[in-house]
Design a protein around this motif. Structure first.
Motif, PDB file in Angstrom:
ATOM      1  N   LYS A   1       0.831  -1.201   0.000  1.00 26.61           N
ATOM      2  CA  LYS A   1       0.000   0.000   0.000  1.00 26.61           C
ATOM      3  C   LYS A   1       0.865   1.250   0.000  1.00 26.61           C
ATOM      4  O   LYS A   1       0.594   2.218  -0.685  1.00 26.61           O
ATOM      5  N   HIS A   2       1.934   1.207   0.771  1.00 26.13           N
ATOM      6  CA  HIS A   2       2.803   2.364   0.860  1.00 26.13           C
ATOM      7  C   HIS A   2       3.468   2.635  -0.487  1.00 26.13           C
ATOM      8  O   HIS A   2       3.537   3.764  -0.937  1.00 26.13           O
ATOM      9  N   PHE A   3       3.951   1.560  -1.158  1.00 28.76           N
ATOM     10  CA  PHE A   3       4.609   1.739  -2.454  1.00 28.76           C
ATOM     11  C   PHE A   3       3.646   2.293  -3.482  1.00 28.76           C
ATOM     12  O   PHE A   3       3.941   3.247  -4.178  1.00 28.76           O
ATOM     13  N   PHE A   4       2.461   1.687  -3.583  1.00 30.64           N
ATOM     14  CA  PHE A   4       1.513   2.175  -4.581  1.00 30.64           C
ATOM     15  C   PHE A   4       0.968   3.542  -4.200  1.00 30.64           C
ATOM     16  O   PHE A   4       0.648   4.354  -5.066  1.00 30.64           O
ATOM     17  N   GLY A   5       0.858   3.803  -2.928  1.00 28.31           N
ATOM     18  CA  GLY A   5       0.442   5.134  -2.498  1.00 28.31           C
ATOM     19  C   GLY A   5       1.438   6.184  -2.947  1.00 28.31           C
ATOM     20  O   GLY A   5       1.074   7.255  -3.409  1.00 28.31           O
ATOM     21  N   LEU A   6       2.732   5.851  -2.828  1.00 29.12           N
ATOM     22  CA  LEU A   6       3.751   6.789  -3.280  1.00 29.12           C
ATOM     23  C   LEU A   6       3.709   6.945  -4.797  1.00 29.12           C
ATOM     24  O   LEU A   6       3.863   8.039  -5.314  1.00 29.12           O
ATOM     25  N   ALA A   7       3.490   5.849  -5.501  1.00 30.81           N
ATOM     26  CA  ALA A   7       3.467   5.926  -6.958  1.00 30.81           C
ATOM     27  C   ALA A   7       2.328   6.829  -7.429  1.00 30.81           C
ATOM     28  O   ALA A   7       2.516   7.686  -8.286  1.00 30.81           O
ATOM     29  N   THR A   8       1.139   6.638  -6.877  1.00 34.21           N
ATOM     30  CA  THR A   8       0.031   7.495  -7.295  1.00 34.21           C
ATOM     31  C   THR A   8       0.270   8.926  -6.842  1.00 34.21           C
ATOM     32  O   THR A   8      -0.089   9.856  -7.543  1.00 34.21           O
ATOM     33  N   ASN A   9       0.909   9.084  -5.683  1.00 32.31           N
ATOM     34  CA  ASN A   9       1.201  10.427  -5.213  1.00 32.31           C
ATOM     35  C   ASN A   9       2.181  11.111  -6.177  1.00 32.31           C
ATOM     36  O   ASN A   9       2.002  12.272  -6.530  1.00 32.31           O
ATOM     37  N   PHE A  10       3.213  10.384  -6.632  1.00 27.68           N
ATOM     38  CA  PHE A  10       4.155  10.960  -7.584  1.00 27.68           C
ATOM     39  C   PHE A  10       3.472  11.257  -8.911  1.00 27.68           C
ATOM     40  O   PHE A  10       3.735  12.275  -9.537  1.00 27.68           O
TER      41      PHE A  10
ATOM     42  N   GLY B   1       3.113  14.810 -10.660  1.00 32.79           N
ATOM     43  CA  GLY B   1       3.547  15.041 -12.029  1.00 32.79           C
ATOM     44  C   GLY B   1       2.459  15.698 -12.851  1.00 32.79           C
ATOM     45  O   GLY B   1       2.710  16.621 -13.621  1.00 32.79           O
ATOM     46  N   LYS B   2       1.225  15.215 -12.698  1.00 35.63           N
ATOM     47  CA  LYS B   2       0.107  15.809 -13.429  1.00 35.63           C
ATOM     48  C   LYS B   2      -0.127  17.244 -12.983  1.00 35.63           C
ATOM     49  O   LYS B   2      -0.388  18.128 -13.793  1.00 35.63           O
ATOM     50  N   LEU B   3      -0.017  17.478 -11.685  1.00 36.81           N
ATOM     51  CA  LEU B   3      -0.183  18.841 -11.183  1.00 36.81           C
ATOM     52  C   LEU B   3       0.923  19.751 -11.695  1.00 36.81           C
ATOM     53  O   LEU B   3       0.682  20.914 -12.019  1.00 36.81           O
ATOM     54  N   MET B   4       2.143  19.218 -11.782  1.00 41.45           N
ATOM     55  CA  MET B   4       3.249  20.030 -12.277  1.00 41.45           C
ATOM     56  C   MET B   4       3.049  20.364 -13.753  1.00 41.45           C
ATOM     57  O   MET B   4       3.307  21.490 -14.187  1.00 41.45           O
ATOM     58  N   ILE B   5       2.576  19.393 -14.537  1.00 42.51           N
ATOM     59  CA  ILE B   5       2.298  19.662 -15.948  1.00 42.51           C
ATOM     60  C   ILE B   5       1.195  20.710 -16.076  1.00 42.51           C
ATOM     61  O   ILE B   5       1.284  21.626 -16.892  1.00 42.51           O
ATOM     62  N   LEU B   6       0.168  20.594 -15.253  1.00 49.70           N
ATOM     63  CA  LEU B   6      -0.918  21.573 -15.269  1.00 49.70           C
ATOM     64  C   LEU B   6      -0.402  22.958 -14.902  1.00 49.70           C
ATOM     65  O   LEU B   6      -0.722  23.954 -15.559  1.00 49.70           O
ATOM     66  N   TYR B   7       0.432  23.021 -13.866  1.00 48.47           N
ATOM     67  CA  TYR B   7       0.998  24.299 -13.427  1.00 48.47           C
ATOM     68  C   TYR B   7       1.842  24.924 -14.535  1.00 48.47           C
ATOM     69  O   TYR B   7       1.710  26.114 -14.840  1.00 48.47           O
ATOM     70  N   LYS B   8       2.709  24.119 -15.143  1.00 46.52           N
ATOM     71  CA  LYS B   8       3.584  24.649 -16.191  1.00 46.52           C
ATOM     72  C   LYS B   8       2.789  25.100 -17.409  1.00 46.52           C
ATOM     73  O   LYS B   8       3.107  26.121 -18.020  1.00 46.52           O
TER      74      LYS B   8
END
Length: 104
Positions: A28-37, A41-48
């Motif tokens: 759960k922790h690994f997949f939680g981190l993956a979705t968090n990353f 990434g999607k938020l960073m693309i949106l911001y840029k």
């Protein structure tokens, strides 16, 4: 502070630690981190992309302002040329300005 309140706080802290330990298994922790990353990434693309769009709009606004100033610049250049021409032909400065403003 009473000893009862102190012990209740310690029990609550211990329960929170146990709940955190139970909820975060390795998978759960690994997949939680993956979705968090991926979300970051999607938020960073949106911001840029929003940042780029805002720069494009500000550039367009500056171009509109620059092109709206051009006729004023041409008109003032024409007026100054008129005044210089009339001043050279013998009119004093005030009469040259009067003539170029539409006076006779």
């Amino acid at each position: 502070m009473t000893s009862e309140n102190f012990s209740n706080r310690n029990i609550a802290r211990q329960r929170n630690v146990e709940l955190r330990a139970n909820n975060s298994s390795a998978g759960k922790h690994f997949f939680g981190l993956a979705t968090n990353f991926m979300q970051k990434g999607k938020l960073m693309i949106l911001y840029k992309s929003l940042h780029l769009i805002s720069h494009v709009f500000s550039t367009m606004a500056l171009l509109v302002i620059a092109f709206s100033i051009l006729p004023i610049s041409r008109e003032s250049r024409t007026f100054n040329d008129c005044v210089q021409e009339k001043y050279v032909f013998g009119l004093d400065a005030s009469d040259a300005i009067y003539f170029c403003n539409g006076g006779r």
